[in-house]
Design a protein around this motif. Sequence first.
Motif, short mmCIF file in Angstrom:
data_model
loop_
_atom_site.label_atom_id
_atom_site.label_comp_id
_atom_site.label_asym_id
_atom_site.label_seq_id
_atom_site.Cartn_x
_atom_site.Cartn_y
_atom_site.Cartn_z
N GLY A 183 0.79 -1.22 0.00
CA GLY A 183 0.00 0.00 0.00
C GLY A 183 0.82 1.27 0.00
O GLY A 183 0.25 2.37 -0.03
N ALA A 184 2.13 1.14 0.03
CA ALA A 184 2.97 2.33 0.07
C ALA A 184 3.03 3.05 -1.27
O ALA A 184 3.33 4.24 -1.34
CB ALA A 184 4.39 1.95 0.52
N ARG A 185 2.74 2.33 -2.34
CA ARG A 185 2.84 2.92 -3.68
C ARG A 185 1.64 3.80 -3.99
O ARG A 185 0.49 3.41 -3.78
CB ARG A 185 2.94 1.81 -4.73
N GLU A 186 1.92 4.96 -4.53
CA GLU A 186 0.86 5.85 -5.01
C GLU A 186 0.78 5.73 -6.53
O GLU A 186 1.80 5.61 -7.21
CB GLU A 186 1.16 7.31 -4.63
N MET A 187 -0.43 5.77 -7.03
CA MET A 187 -0.66 5.58 -8.45
C MET A 187 -1.29 6.83 -9.07
O MET A 187 -2.21 7.41 -8.50
CB MET A 187 -1.61 4.39 -8.68
N HIS A 188 -0.80 7.18 -10.25
CA HIS A 188 -1.47 8.22 -11.04
C HIS A 188 -2.79 7.68 -11.58
O HIS A 188 -3.81 8.39 -11.63
CB HIS A 188 -0.56 8.66 -12.18
N ALA A 189 -2.78 6.40 -12.00
CA ALA A 189 -3.97 5.72 -12.49
C ALA A 189 -3.66 4.24 -12.59
O ALA A 189 -2.48 3.84 -12.58
CB ALA A 189 -4.42 6.26 -13.85
#
Length: 416
Positions: A183-189
């Motif tokens: 869950g640490a990763r942020e996504m643009h999409a």
Amino acid sequence: MSAPGENLRINSDRLWETIHKMAEIGPGITGGSNRQTVTDEDGEGRRLFQKWCEEAGCTMGVDQMGTMYMRREGSDSSALPVYVGSHLDTQPTGGRYDGVLGVLAGLEIVRTLNDLDVKTKHPIVVTNWTNEEGTRFAPAMLASGVYADMLEQDWAYEIEDSEGKKFGDELERIGWKGEEEVGAREMHAFFELHIEQGPILEIEGKDIGVVTHGQGLSWTQVTVTGKDSHTGSTPMPMRKNAGLGMAKILQLVDEIAWSHKPDAVGAAGHIDVHPNSRNVIPGKVVFTVDFRSPDLAVIQDMEQRLKDEGAKICEEMGLGIEFEKVGGFDPVKFDDNCVTAVRNAAERLGYSHRDLVSGAGHDACWVNRKAPTAMVMCPCVDGLSHNEAEDITQDWARAGADVLFHAVVETAVIVE
């Protein structure tokens, strides 16, 4: 944001070859696949996927649930990545395309961008989510559920299969328990391509399904208890037949689903009968009722009617009954901008298309809670899936991957 040119297309022959090369690992009995999650076959499939991605210049990250993230760098190191993918695990008698198409189409996007020497502003990350199927370790979409903070990681590690083996132990045993925090990763999409697993696109002759919503799902495990006794010497009035109780409840499930037509569905696919002997009246049955609808209120109504009316059936028969919610998620509305990118891609490329509500659960349904998300679907023969006879054409795969390619690249932004 400028749209990719119509001439940008994936290499269909390479994608098709890659799909069938993956199918050589964990082959089924009749031409499908048996690469259940965190088995040795799953580990081997992961290593092949890693090899292909690294040959394409990607770098790998693996989180503590075993999800694989294969990254192609963008021109702006500070820009959030566009993620694309699905899952490589299969049902015990699964097909070659369910999940696999979405992962390997993501790889094909990277390969095609490399071939064309096209750079994007945002990095692109091809993702293989762990245990989407939920067949060996329930519930389905396990790793993406933990990613989306809908399931607890420690709880997931303790889930046992039919042999008493724990998910966390098996993940570590095959060598795919990563160190990265889930869950640490942020996504643009996030974009996911999948076969429809239904008959609508094929029947209507459409190339592409633009998925606007996902059905909600409810899994309720039902345990009915009676009394084991001899089938020949036990008089009819003295029987406590758990199997008959189950049969009446399954009829109830069908009636409940029909009462919410046309979008609601319901059935039981998992059934265990004890002691499962030809000449013993079942004393215990355990089965899982699967209700689905795009309307949360409908799902809640179906769950409550199952409990109320199922309890009444068993009370009248002198049987015991217990209910346990073992999986589920609310209906999903996918991101308008991402859905528009998919629809525009289909129109730009000249593919026929229609809007769809996904009848099955997918990793995208969980990811949508944390990042803008959309799905692309292509037809499958007779709508058949979760079966070794599952089949698609190369043209359908090409169309789906082309639309996915354009939606992803448009969102990741081509660097001129």
